[in-house]
Design an enzyme around this catalytic site. Structure first.
Site: not given
Length: 426
Positions: A210, A266
């Site tokens: 990720k 993010c």
């Protein structure tokens, strides 16, 4: 299946809703009583295309349950997803305090064997820490339930999160337990017709995947912004350069748009957390440090252009801004370039008129009680008595404006564009 999703933020709400869409019974848990009440009433705290209708439909059907009672969800579920926030701490690391508190609560309340899935973006090794916290609480209670840890990172893009969840380009399952892997595959089977999209690996590799993905995308953005700044100096057109670069099949066109820098929930925190992970492990990630530096500097590009044109003192000047969210398709303003731009202009004495199709309400909360900012209901209203128009977010409705309208309303015909970082006078 019966599923618990802890956290009703961006990831948790979208994930839980999409699971319920396929007929699963989903308990969405949050400690915020007001948020849970609003969700029960069909009031969605975020803007995401298609989400509101799906939430209302599945809640009315009874298979999407909103509650503050974690024990209720755990007692009736086969799988529990942890989808709480991991914001950037003051030292740049990921703040895992809420994740660890949730792990403690699970250990205190679980009443049968359970698969526990980390959906939150967490640094490498967090799964091991969660496992120890849960086991410690079970030992305190003197019970011996079997639980399996899984890392299942999300790859949702704000603005297309529902589509990304319903049709994922890949599903990463971090686990080495065959029974658990098969159960996760069964859960995701309706969304993934091509089984090649299941990528199975160990938990630590899944956690790293990720961060590596987001860091790569952030790197492309900062790289292209550097190219755009060079293009401006030498008289090249970065949009044409992008076509030349993106046509290489090894590179492609995605995330090669020049602009004011990346923002959102993010990229900023994940790049920072990955830098800290490397430093803690004894490695200094030079490329990622520069990606971060380029991004921070890029948010000042339009501010510097304004100061070059009008001077350092912007008192008695008004600036119109189109676009407040960090990207089109969302109302999210976390780490948005618009916040930096507006704050810098205000510090220099300017007044602001701003419009965004979705983010004005969020912006009002960020800049509340500031009499030097006015939020308008129309993109053309921001032009009235403004000395310049600044386009920050590339919403579709800004791409083909009425230039005559802009010309007639602006005091000074200065139009600053985010996409190619050039100043045009009309």
């Amino acid at each position: 299946m019966n599923i618990t999703v802890i956290g009703t933020g961006y990831v948790g709400l979208v994930t839980g809703t999409c699971f319920s869409e396929m007929g699963n019974n989903v308990y969405c848990i949050d400690i915020d009583e007001e948020k849970i009440k609003s969700l029960k009433d069909g009031i969605i705290p975020i803007y995401e295309q298609h989400l509101e209708g799906m939430v209302i439909k599945n809640h009315n059907k009874g298979n999407l349950i909103f509650t503050t009672a974690l024990e209720e969800g755990l007692s009736k579920s086969d799988i529990c997803f942890i989808a709480v926030g991991t914001p950037m701490a003051s030292d740049g690391c990921a703040d895992l305090s809420v994740v660890f508190q949730v792990a403690k609560n699970i250990g205190e309340l679980m009443s049968h064997d359970l698969i526990i899935v980390t959906k939150s973006t967490v640094p490498v090794g967090t799964g091991d820490k969660i496992e120890k916290i849960i086991q410690k609480e079970l030992d305190k209670r003197g019970v011996n339930y079997n639980f399996q840890m899984v890392s299942n990172p999300e790859f949702l893009k704000e603005g297309t999160a529902v589509e990304d969840s319903m049709r994922p380009d890949r599903v990463i399952i971090g686990s080495e337990d065959e029974k658990t892997i098969n159960m996760m595959k069964e859960l995701y089977a309706p969304y993934v017709k091509n089984h090649d999209r299941f990528i199975i690996m160990d938990i630590r590799s899944a956690e790293m995947s990720k961060y590596a993905s987001n860091a790569m995308l952030a790197t492309r953005i900062s790289f292209m912004n550097e190219i755009a700044n060079i293009c401006e100096k030498v008289g090249a057109d970065v949009n044409k350069v992008r076509l030349g670069v993106g046509s290489d099949k090894r590179i492609g066109y995605s995330f090669l748009y020049a602009g004011c820098g990346y923002g959102g929930s993010c990229f900023p925190k994940d790049v920072s957390a990955l830098i800290k992970t490397g430093e803690i492990a004894g490695y200094s990630p030079k490329i990622l440090n520069e990606v971060e530096n380029v991004n921070n500097n890029q948010k000042m590009v339009l501010v510097n252009k304004i100061r070059e044109k009008f001077g350092e003192n912007l008192s008695n000047l008004s600036f119109g801004i189109w676009g407040l969210s960090f990207k089109p398709g969302t109302d999210d303003m976390r780490e948005a370039p618009s916040v930096v731009i507006i704050n810098e202009l205000l510090k220099s004495g300017a007044s602001i008129k701003a419009y965004d199709p979705k983010a004005c309400e969020v912006a009002e909360n960020i800049f509340k009680n500031n009499e030097n900012i006015e939020f308008c209901n129309s993109k053309y209203d921001v032009l009235n008595d403004s000395n310049s128009l600044i386009i920050v977010t590339e919403w579709n409705e800004f791409k083909s404006p009425d230039f005559n309208e802009i010309h007639d309303r602006l005091k000074i015909k200065l139009y600053l564009m985010v996409e190619i970082n050039l100043t045009r006078n009309y």
